[in-house]
Design a protein around this motif. Structure first.
Motif, PDB file in Angstrom:
ATOM      1  N   VAL A 120      12.004  30.469  28.792  1.00 25.82           N
ATOM      2  CA  VAL A 120      11.358  30.797  27.525  1.00 25.82           C
ATOM      3  C   VAL A 120      10.108  31.612  27.812  1.00 25.82           C
ATOM      4  O   VAL A 120       9.497  31.469  28.886  1.00 25.82           O
ATOM      5  N   GLY A 152       6.435  30.070  23.530  1.00 22.89           N
ATOM      6  CA  GLY A 152       7.673  29.578  22.947  1.00 22.89           C
ATOM      7  C   GLY A 152       7.792  28.070  22.988  1.00 22.89           C
ATOM      8  O   GLY A 152       6.860  27.372  23.395  1.00 22.89           O
ATOM      9  N   SER A 153       8.962  27.590  22.569  1.00 20.62           N
ATOM     10  CA  SER A 153       9.191  26.149  22.464  1.00 20.62           C
ATOM     11  C   SER A 153      10.525  25.767  23.090  1.00 20.62           C
ATOM     12  O   SER A 153      11.461  26.566  23.126  1.00 20.62           O
ATOM     13  N   ASN A 161       5.807  22.753  22.665  1.00 17.46           N
ATOM     14  CA  ASN A 161       5.401  23.956  21.933  1.00 17.46           C
ATOM     15  C   ASN A 161       4.302  24.683  22.689  1.00 17.46           C
ATOM     16  O   ASN A 161       3.670  24.121  23.585  1.00 17.46           O
TER      17      ASN A 161
END
Length: 117
Positions: free
Chosen positions: A11, A15-16, A82
């Motif tokens: 990611v 991002g998560s 997150n």
């Protein structure tokens, strides 16, 4: 007792990802579960923990960004991550222990989380 960690991936920073830890072979409600991580060349470190009454605690550097939760009906613990940072890159492991005991005797296989800058 078996723990199956999943949900890792690649990611971009900011991002998560959501990691899952599915447990079997135990009475799940009687167990506390923790997430740990190990980056290359570093010691394994504690990330987050949830006990049988859903009380949680976190590594300072992930507070406000990560959330640990559990679904006892599914025998699963989640780690919602997150605002990921490159320094969160590591192999993430879940572990379980019977409440009122110390140490984590049961570990899942790791799931790789890679955060690109």
């Amino acid at each position: 007792v078996q723990l199956q960690a999943s949900g890792g991936g690649l990611v971009q920073a900011g991002g998560s990802l959501t990691l899952s830890c599915a447990a079997s072979g135990l009475t799940f409600v009687n167990y506390a579960v923790g997430w740990f991580r190990q980056a290359p060349g570093k010691e394994r470190e504690f990330v987050a923990h949830i006990n049988q009454s859903a009380t949680t605690n976190y590594l300072d550097s992930v507070k406000g960004r990560f959330t640990i939760s559990r679904d006892n009906a599914k025998n699963t613990v989640y780690l919602q991550m997150n605002s990921l940072k490159p320094e969160d890159t590591a192999v993430y492991y879940c572990a379980a222990r019977l409440i009122s005991t110390s140490g984590y005797p049961y570990w899942g296989q790791g799931t790789q989380v890679t955060v690109s800058s």
